[in-house]
Design a protein around this motif. Sequence first.
Motif, PDB file in Angstrom:
ATOM      1  N   ASP A   1       1.211 -15.101   6.795  1.00  0.00           N
ATOM      2  CA  ASP A   1       0.738 -14.412   5.605  1.00  0.00           C
ATOM      3  C   ASP A   1       1.068 -12.930   5.630  1.00  0.00           C
ATOM      4  OD1 ASP A   1      -0.296 -16.793   4.771  1.00  0.00           O
ATOM      5  OD2 ASP A   1      -2.343 -16.350   5.440  1.00  0.00           O
TER       6      ASP A   1
ATOM      7  N   SER B   1       4.811  -8.435   2.076  1.00  0.00           N
ATOM      8  CA  SER B   1       3.404  -8.524   1.686  1.00  0.00           C
ATOM      9  C   SER B   1       2.600  -7.360   2.255  1.00  0.00           C
ATOM     10  CB  SER B   1       2.789  -9.856   2.121  1.00  0.00           C
ATOM     11  OG  SER B   1       2.729  -9.951   3.530  1.00  0.00           O
TER      12      SER B   1
ATOM     13  N   ARG C   1       0.632  -4.625  -0.044  1.00  0.00           N
ATOM     14  CA  ARG C   1      -0.793  -4.379   0.206  1.00  0.00           C
ATOM     15  C   ARG C   1      -1.054  -2.897   0.470  1.00  0.00           C
ATOM     16  NH1 ARG C   1      -3.180  -5.033   5.352  1.00  0.00           N
ATOM     17  NH2 ARG C   1      -1.290  -6.152   5.871  1.00  0.00           N
TER      18      ARG C   1
END
Length: 96
Positions: free
Chosen positions: A12, A17, A21
């Motif tokens: 994840d 990502s 974030r």
Amino acid sequence: MSSDEEWSSGEDDSQPSKLVRKAREAPFVPIGLAGCLTLVAYGLYKIKDRGNQKLSVHLIHMRVAAQGFVVGAITIGVLYSMYTDYVNPTSSKPKK
């Protein structure tokens, strides 16, 4: 460990990502980086139209402008964060 933090697997937390974030958490850093890259690109584009100015002086001026943009963007981000945390704390908390 607080209840807000959850462990996530390594799948994840890919590089894109993580970048997305972090950009959501501190949006003024990517803005500063984009401004820096824009000013550097503009300086390189204008290198042929510098007139009698030496190349080293032109590059120093472009470096100072790019660094100034980054410092300004981060300063505005810190001031905004301080405003939402200390001056107007109710605006940053969602209503239930």
